[in-house]
Structure formats: C-alpha cells, structure tokens
Design a protein around this motif. Structure first.
Motif, mmCIF file in Angstrom:
data_model
loop_
_atom_site.group_PDB
_atom_site.id
_atom_site.type_symbol
_atom_site.label_atom_id
_atom_site.label_comp_id
_atom_site.label_asym_id
_atom_site.label_seq_id
_atom_site.Cartn_x
_atom_site.Cartn_y
_atom_site.Cartn_z
ATOM 1 N N MET A 40 0.764 -1.080 0.111
ATOM 2 C CA MET A 40 -0.188 -0.190 -0.029
ATOM 3 C C MET A 40 0.954 1.554 -0.011
ATOM 4 S SD MET A 40 -3.135 0.395 -0.056
ATOM 5 C CE MET A 40 -4.042 -1.040 0.512
ATOM 6 N N GLY A 41 2.006 1.133 0.807
ATOM 7 C CA GLY A 41 2.794 2.529 0.907
ATOM 8 C C GLY A 41 3.607 2.852 -0.345
ATOM 9 N N ALA A 42 4.099 1.739 -0.762
ATOM 10 C CA ALA A 42 5.219 1.993 -2.113
ATOM 11 C C ALA A 42 4.302 2.435 -3.146
ATOM 12 C CB ALA A 42 5.744 0.583 -2.431
ATOM 13 N N ILE A 43 3.110 1.621 -3.571
ATOM 14 C CA ILE A 43 2.429 1.779 -4.745
ATOM 15 C C ILE A 43 1.733 3.370 -4.596
ATOM 16 C CG2 ILE A 43 0.358 1.056 -6.017
ATOM 17 C CD1 ILE A 43 1.218 -1.771 -5.593
ATOM 18 N N THR A 44 1.184 3.760 -3.477
ATOM 19 C CA THR A 44 0.458 4.945 -3.490
ATOM 20 C C THR A 44 1.436 6.021 -3.405
ATOM 21 O OG1 THR A 44 0.270 4.718 -0.967
ATOM 22 C CG2 THR A 44 -1.588 4.015 -2.124
ATOM 23 N N ALA A 45 2.528 5.966 -2.937
ATOM 24 C CA ALA A 45 3.693 6.833 -3.010
ATOM 25 C C ALA A 45 4.231 6.823 -4.558
ATOM 26 C CB ALA A 45 4.957 6.435 -1.931
ATOM 27 N N LEU A 46 4.226 6.057 -5.175
ATOM 28 C CA LEU A 46 4.918 6.183 -6.533
ATOM 29 C C LEU A 46 4.015 6.370 -7.586
ATOM 30 C CD1 LEU A 46 7.214 2.890 -5.987
ATOM 31 C CD2 LEU A 46 7.973 5.348 -6.033
ATOM 32 N N VAL A 47 2.466 6.197 -7.654
ATOM 33 C CA VAL A 47 1.944 6.511 -8.420
ATOM 34 C C VAL A 47 0.679 7.300 -8.027
ATOM 35 C CG1 VAL A 47 2.598 5.105 -10.468
ATOM 36 C CG2 VAL A 47 0.937 4.137 -8.952
ATOM 37 N N GLY A 48 -0.066 7.948 -8.967
ATOM 38 C CA GLY A 48 -1.201 8.684 -8.558
ATOM 39 C C GLY A 48 -2.064 9.011 -9.617
ATOM 40 N N GLN A 49 -2.886 10.004 -9.581
ATOM 41 C CA GLN A 49 -3.802 10.620 -10.679
ATOM 42 C C GLN A 49 -2.772 10.826 -11.888
ATOM 43 O OE1 GLN A 49 -6.583 13.690 -9.996
ATOM 44 N NE2 GLN A 49 -8.093 12.208 -9.113
ATOM 45 N N GLY A 50 -3.388 10.459 -13.085
ATOM 46 C CA GLY A 50 -2.575 10.906 -14.180
ATOM 47 C C GLY A 50 -1.378 9.714 -14.841
ATOM 48 N N ASP A 51 -1.203 8.630 -13.659
ATOM 49 C CA ASP A 51 -0.258 7.770 -14.113
ATOM 50 C C ASP A 51 -1.144 6.302 -14.416
ATOM 51 O OD1 ASP A 51 1.631 9.708 -13.201
ATOM 52 O OD2 ASP A 51 1.608 8.827 -11.005
ATOM 53 N N ALA A 52 -0.224 5.586 -14.683
ATOM 54 C CA ALA A 52 -0.942 4.277 -15.112
ATOM 55 C C ALA A 52 -0.203 3.217 -14.426
ATOM 56 C CB ALA A 52 -0.721 4.027 -16.564
ATOM 57 N N ILE A 53 -1.052 2.075 -13.898
ATOM 58 C CA ILE A 53 -0.484 0.966 -13.076
ATOM 59 C C ILE A 53 -1.231 -0.197 -13.713
ATOM 60 C CG2 ILE A 53 -2.327 1.030 -11.335
ATOM 61 C CD1 ILE A 53 -0.167 -0.077 -9.330
ATOM 62 N N PHE A 54 -0.195 -1.356 -13.857
ATOM 63 C CA PHE A 54 -0.399 -2.596 -14.863
ATOM 64 C C PHE A 54 -0.268 -3.665 -13.609
ATOM 65 C CE2 PHE A 54 0.821 0.817 -17.478
ATOM 66 C CZ PHE A 54 -0.162 0.743 -18.456
ATOM 67 N N GLU A 55 -1.256 -4.460 -13.517
ATOM 68 C CA GLU A 55 -1.059 -5.639 -12.587
ATOM 69 C C GLU A 55 -1.440 -6.925 -12.999
ATOM 70 O OE1 GLU A 55 -1.946 -5.212 -8.488
ATOM 71 O OE2 GLU A 55 -1.856 -3.232 -8.206
ATOM 72 N N ASP A 56 -0.734 -7.840 -12.922
ATOM 73 C CA ASP A 56 -1.171 -9.096 -13.347
ATOM 74 C C ASP A 56 -2.353 -9.557 -12.759
ATOM 75 O OD1 ASP A 56 0.441 -12.253 -14.077
ATOM 76 O OD2 ASP A 56 -1.286 -12.403 -12.716
ATOM 77 N N ARG A 57 -3.435 -10.376 -13.324
ATOM 78 C CA ARG A 57 -4.747 -10.341 -12.711
ATOM 79 C C ARG A 57 -4.536 -11.307 -11.497
ATOM 80 N NH1 ARG A 57 -7.679 -14.451 -14.789
ATOM 81 N NH2 ARG A 57 -9.707 -13.469 -13.955
ATOM 82 N N LEU A 58 -3.691 -12.049 -11.188
ATOM 83 C CA LEU A 58 -3.567 -13.026 -10.253
ATOM 84 C C LEU A 58 -2.747 -12.447 -8.882
ATOM 85 C CD1 LEU A 58 -3.241 -16.738 -11.382
ATOM 86 C CD2 LEU A 58 -5.271 -15.288 -10.867
ATOM 87 N N ASN A 59 -2.533 -11.250 -9.121
ATOM 88 C CA ASN A 59 -1.631 -10.566 -7.942
ATOM 89 C C ASN A 59 -2.492 -10.709 -6.675
ATOM 90 O OD1 ASN A 59 0.418 -9.716 -9.559
ATOM 91 N ND2 ASN A 59 0.123 -7.618 -9.535
ATOM 92 N N LYS A 74 4.698 4.834 -15.472
ATOM 93 C CA LYS A 74 4.098 3.464 -15.674
ATOM 94 C C LYS A 74 4.676 2.467 -14.693
ATOM 95 C CE LYS A 74 5.418 4.188 -19.801
ATOM 96 N NZ LYS A 74 5.406 5.263 -20.832
ATOM 97 N N LEU A 75 3.831 1.905 -13.984
ATOM 98 C CA LEU A 75 4.210 1.017 -12.901
ATOM 99 C C LEU A 75 3.572 -0.374 -13.314
ATOM 100 C CD1 LEU A 75 5.897 0.346 -10.169
ATOM 101 C CD2 LEU A 75 3.868 1.108 -8.923
ATOM 102 N N ILE A 76 4.630 -1.002 -13.504
ATOM 103 C CA ILE A 76 4.034 -2.698 -13.551
ATOM 104 C C ILE A 76 4.104 -3.598 -12.376
ATOM 105 C CG2 ILE A 76 4.630 -4.847 -14.917
ATOM 106 C CD1 ILE A 76 5.860 -3.061 -16.968
ATOM 107 N N VAL A 77 3.449 -4.139 -11.698
ATOM 108 C CA VAL A 77 3.479 -4.905 -10.700
ATOM 109 C C VAL A 77 2.930 -6.556 -10.664
ATOM 110 C CG1 VAL A 77 2.923 -4.702 -8.098
ATOM 111 C CG2 VAL A 77 2.723 -2.765 -9.515
ATOM 112 N N VAL A 78 3.851 -7.321 -10.332
ATOM 113 C CA VAL A 78 3.415 -8.642 -10.186
ATOM 114 C C VAL A 78 4.015 -9.123 -8.784
ATOM 115 C CG1 VAL A 78 3.800 -8.888 -12.797
ATOM 116 C CG2 VAL A 78 5.818 -9.373 -11.185
#
Ligand SMILES: *Cc1c(COP(=O)(O)O)cnc(C)c1O
Length: 397
Positions: free
Chosen positions: A115-134, A172-176
């Motif tokens: 929660m801390g890392a993702i909300t600190a790194l991206v916000g409105q106007g950015d894009a986040i891409f997550e594997d659907r099984l995350n 652009k943040l990719i998270v898996v």
C-alpha cells in the motif's frame, strides 16, 4: 430487537454461507509447526507459510527474548518520531545486503508495504499494470492509488504490451507477484524486466513467497533469475512467511527508499514494529543464509509430493515452489475434501472465491522444511483414500 446494522448485515452472511463461501477461523493452540494442536485436536498441517520452519526455531526465539529484555516490548512510536531502533536499522542494512540492493525499508506488514510503495509512486495521471492473479494487497493499493488501474492476463507479456502501447501516462508501474500466492507459479521476471525497460515503465515485484525459498542463497525470485536493482528497481519481501517472523520490506535504490520515507503514508503514520521482532528476524535471516539444507529439504518434499500426486491423477499446477495447490473445482467439493482430510487428522484449507476464480476452488497445500517424506506419504495416502470415496467427476476432473 436487533439493530439496523445487524439487520443489514445478517442476510449477507446467510447468503455467503449458502454459497459455501463462509469463512471461519481455527484456533491454534501450539506453535506453528507440522504437527499442530487446533481446537483441542492434533493435526498434521500443510497450510502454513512458514516454508523454512523458522517460526518456532530456538535461535529466533532466543533473539526475541534477549532483545525484549533490553528494549522492552513496544517500540512506542512511529519510525519518524522516536520508534526507529538500532535493531530495525541493522535489519534494514542486512536485508539490503542480502537482496543486493542499496537500501531496504521496513514496514509493519506486507499489506502496508505494498500500500505504501504503490500509493507513494503513482497517482492521478499515472498508469499501473498488474497481473490479474496479484495478491489482494497489490490490487487494493493499485485501486487506492488513483492511477489508471489495469489488470493484464496472468503472465501474458503480449497482453501487457498491448496495454502499455495504449497509455500516454508519464509514470507507468508494472506490478507482479514473484511467486503467485494461490497458484505457486513464478512470474517471467527477465521478460517483464525487458518489457519494462523498453516501455520506460517501472517494475515492482512482490516476493512474499520467493524470499527465503528461491535463489541459490534464498534471496528470492530476483536471485533465482539473476536480476539486479537495475532490472527490478522495486523489490518487496515479507518476513512473516519463510523468515518465520513478522513484517515486510521494500528494497531498492537510495532515492527510492528516501522517497518512501517521505511519501509512503502506511510507513509514516503507524507504530514501528517491536524492536525484538526485528532482532528475531535478524536471527532468522542468518539461518536462511547459512542453513541451505532447509531449501534442499523443501525441494525434496516438493518433488516427492508432485510425483505421488501425479500417480493419483491429481490436478497440479505448474509450481516449483512450496505452494502446491490441488485444483478441485467447485466450492462444496473442495470444502468436503478439506473436511474429510481433517477427519483423518490432516489440516489443509480449501481456498475458494473471491480469493481464487469461481470454479477453481482448491486445496492449498504448502510444505515446510520441517516436514518429513513420511508425512508427505501420509498426505498422499489420505488423498488417495478420500478421492476414491468421492463421485468420479470430482475426483478426476
Ligand atoms: C502474505 C502476502 C502479502 C502480505 O504480507 P503480510 O506481511 O502478511 O501483510 C503480500 N503479498 C503477498 C503476495 C502475500 O502472499
């Protein structure tokens, strides 16, 4: 007369129960170990995430006790106020060295680290891409961040690339997950790192289930694939699984860690974990690094189980990790098999929606270095017995 609150909630509970989705807790009356005492009964358990068998290790317990006699119990404050002790600090330095990163930052739980890392790194106007099984914590963080949130098909690089092609976002943040928590399979990290590089995206790996288990020295999925901080700039690991302790960390560059200290709200606005817990984790980190037999034993158990399960025609997943799910299908059958195992003294939890997709309810079997081959054989024999009693479509579909 019951309150409006209860009148609103009760039908939802009834609905959940009718759908075989009701969740209940068992009460553990022993340490976390292969043979546990639950609600007054002894079981052989295959359901903890204590993969290396460190949760009840004498060195880890002793480290906790010694540190508690010096530091007391509570840290008494958040890290930024006055709660950051020398045990926390030493653990951060050891985690950074172990994972081959410049810095590491401790969080109280993995959920909060994500929660801390993702909300600190991206916000409105950015894009986040997550594997659907995350893991749920990554999905929740992505939604909360305010960035444009997209899920790509599981381990599907071309689906990810298609989505990246359509974005104009600056960040652009990719998270898996490194190792997926309910399937046990591994993300194709080298290929994901290449996609990230090509698209000027950042790659974040949640290695909750790889840390301690994968890689030559147990440093996790990145070590397994030989990926450095350049390729995987944001590495998250948890300390409540293979490390047998509690807490989590984010590892990466000096600038990343300093940014999280400034901007990660679940880091800033919470009490630091007890210093004695950090001391205990330092002891387990030493065991992870020196007792390679634990990973070797795990791999033996996994291979033995897979061979035996295949002989029984069980539906295994493509997993080389200590997570070895057996897919059953419908919720009721998964629950029934879990109950029949319990009657035979074996504890395995049936994982059902919404944790996994509808129709893919499963027995989530996990191994620990403390298990023996004989215990795996007991599990296989019980499964063989139970499946023979079940209707054919359940046993073999
Ligand atoms: C367990 C888990 C978490 C959460 O970690 P906690 O320390 O238990 O909060 C995050 N991500 C994954 C993949 C997990 O399996």
């Amino acid at each position: 007369m019951s309150s409006h609150l209860d009148q609103t909630l009760a039908p939802l509970l009834a609905e959940r129960r009718a759908a075989h989705l009701y969740r209940t807790r068992k009460t553990l009356q022993s340490p976390q170990q292969p043979e546990v005492m639950v609600d007054g009964k002894k079981y052989l358990a295959f359901c903890s995430n204590d993969y290396l068998g460190l949760a009840n290790h004498p060195d880890v317990i002793a480290a906790l006790q010694t540190a508690a006699s010096y530091y007391g119990v509570g840290s008494g404050a958040s890290h930024l106020v006055a709660g950051h002790s020398s045990e926390h600090h030493a653990l951060e330095e050891e985690l950074a060295a172990f994972t081959g990163r410049e810095r590491a930052l401790l969080f109280s739980t993995g959920y909060m680290a994500n929660m801390g890392a993702i909300t600190a790194l991206v916000g409105q106007g950015d894009a986040i891409f997550e594997d659907r099984l995350n893991h749920a914590s990554l999905l929740d963080a992505g939604l909360l961040s305010g960035a444009r949130f997209q899920r790509f098909l599981h381990n599907d690089l071309s689906n990810l690339q298609n989505r990246l092609d359509k974005t104009a976002a600056a960040r652009k943040l990719i998270v898996v997950d490194g190792v997926f928590s309910m399937d046990g399979d591994t993300a194709p990290l080298p290929e994901l790192a290449a996609v990230a590089q090509k698209n000027a995206a950042w790659l974040m790996v949640d290695d909750a289930h790889g840390f301690g288990c994968l890689g030559k020295t147990g440093a996790g999925t990145c070590e397994h694939f030989g990926l450095t901080q350049n390729e995987v700039p944001i590495l998250m690991g948890t300390l409540g699984k293979a490390a047998g302790s509690f807490g989590a960390f984010i590892a990466g560059s000096e600038t990343l860690v300093e940014s999280l200290i400034q901007f990660a709200r679940p880091y800033i606005y919470t009490t630091a974990m007890p210093p004695a817990v950090a001391a205990a984790t330092r002891a387990s980190l030493r065991l992870i690094q020196t007792e390679h037999w634990r990973r070797e034993q795990l791999n033996k158990l996994i291979a033995h189980f897979r061979a035996g399960a295949q002989a029984l025609n069980l539906q295994l997943m493509e997993s080389a990790s200590p997570i070895q799910p057996v897919v059953i299908g419908d919720e009721a059958s998964a629950l029934l098999i879990s109950q029949k195992l319990a009657e035979r003294g074996i504890l395995i939890i049936a994982i059902r929606p919404p944790t996994v997709a509808a129709g893919s309810s499963r027995l989530r079997i996990t191994f620990s270095a403390q298990h023996s081959i004989v215990q795996v054989d007991q599990l296989l024999a019980a499964l063989a017995d139970i499946l023979q009693e079940m209707p054919r479509e359940v046993a073999h579909d």
